[in-house]
Design an enzyme around this catalytic site. Structure first.
Site, short mmCIF file in Angstrom:
data_model
loop_
_atom_site.label_atom_id
_atom_site.label_comp_id
_atom_site.label_asym_id
_atom_site.label_seq_id
_atom_site.Cartn_x
_atom_site.Cartn_y
_atom_site.Cartn_z
N CYS A 148 39.85 39.08 49.21
CA CYS A 148 40.23 40.27 49.97
C CYS A 148 39.77 40.17 51.43
CB CYS A 148 39.74 41.54 49.28
SG CYS A 148 40.60 43.02 49.88
N HIS A 252 42.05 41.12 44.01
CA HIS A 252 40.68 41.20 43.53
C HIS A 252 40.56 40.59 42.13
CE1 HIS A 252 38.52 43.49 46.62
NE2 HIS A 252 39.68 44.09 46.86
N GLU A 254 38.07 39.39 40.70
CA GLU A 254 36.81 39.73 40.02
C GLU A 254 36.96 40.97 39.13
OE1 GLU A 254 37.49 40.50 43.06
OE2 GLU A 254 36.68 42.49 43.54
#
Ligand code: MN
Length: 285
Positions: A148, A252, A254
């Site tokens: 990001c 994202h 994660e």
């Protein structure tokens, strides 16, 4: 955490007990840590973070999802506060990988632009830290995963520019800024089939989450565009050369490592493989 015995006994007598690592904190330990590094098995990665006023106190802050994604890939996460660039070297010395994390808009002055009215307040200390870290990671060839804000950091660090506000500068029917749905796959991404990114995620057409209002505009020299959304927003880049493993994504991953789709686990796994390789080379030196 200290165990009995002296540092020398721990090194000579080590039989795989991970407790040996704590001997480095003993006052009588020698200055060099070289023999110990050989015995460390879990690679350590730096995760960048921000500072924020929470409850009237400035705190170092990072979404826990980054930490857990690194752990789930078998990496030891170390949260890096926004330190001054000249404080980075000893921290990078002990790490085998870097994760440039999401966060604030980068100060447009860093890429020679005036602030757009929709641009968020910059965090100059974090900008300086992460731009320097990206350049140092490249110089040393430290494997880097840029997420990001991180993909934007890498682009600015090597001379690229940013779209400061997608909604007003690149309007389309896709809303890239859906921060309330961080773990929901919201739009498609087309990935260059022969890229490292395609190999890492195991696909060239995937869907991703989206929580950003800025994106890469002019691509920095040295970077290859590897992924874009249907409305032509840059969603992935990587370093052209073999001298640095760096993957950047605008989404994202994660937040998606527990998802039914394996794409984002694959991204962290590919990073962990490179981190382990880098560490092994360092340990043999
Ligand atoms: Mn997006």
């Amino acid at each position: 955490l200290r165990k009995k015995g002296r540092y020398g006994d721990a090194v000579r007598g080590n039989t795989g007990d991970p407790g040996w690592a704590y001997h480095i904190f003993q006052h009588d330990a020698p200055a060099t840590l070289a023999p110990l590094r050989l015995r460390m098995t879990t690679p350590l990665v730096l995760l960048t973070s921000t500072t924020k006023d929470i409850g009237g106190l400035m705190r170092v802050r990072l979404n826990e999802a980054y930490v857990n994604a690194a752990r789930s890939a078998g990496l030891a996460p170390l949260v890096l506060p926004p330190v001054a660039p000249d404080e980075l070297m000893p921290l990078l010395d002990i790490a085998s990988g870097v994760i440039l994390t999401g966060g604030e808009d980068i100060d447009p002055a860093e890429y020679g632009a005036k602030p757009h009215p929709a641009a968020g307040a910059p965090h100059p200390q974090r900008d300086k830290c992460e731009l320097a870290l990206a350049r140092m990671a490249r110089e040393r060839g430290v494997p880097t995963l840029a997420i990001c804000r991180g993909i934007q950091t890498v682009n600015v660090a090597f001379g690229g520019t940013l779209v400061q506000d997608i909604a007003s500068e690149r309007p389309s029917n896709i809303n890239h800024d859906q921060s309330d749905e961080r773990a929901t796959r919201l739009h498609q991404v087309s990935i260059e089939p022969d890229s490292r990114l395609a190999a890492a995620v195991g696909g060239s057409e995937i869907s991703v989450n989206s929580s950003h209002h800025q994106s890469i505009d002019t691509l920095a020299p040295g970077l290859r565009l590897t992924a874009r959304s249907p409305d032509d927003i840059v969603e992935g880049v990587e370093w052209f050369g073999d001298d640095w493993w760096m993957l950047g994504v605008q989404w994202h991953p994660e937040e998606l490592v527990d998802d039914a789709k394996a794409w984002d686990r694959g991204l962290f796994r590919a990073f962990a493989v490179e981190v382990a390789r880098y560490k092994e080379i360092g340990d043999r030196r």
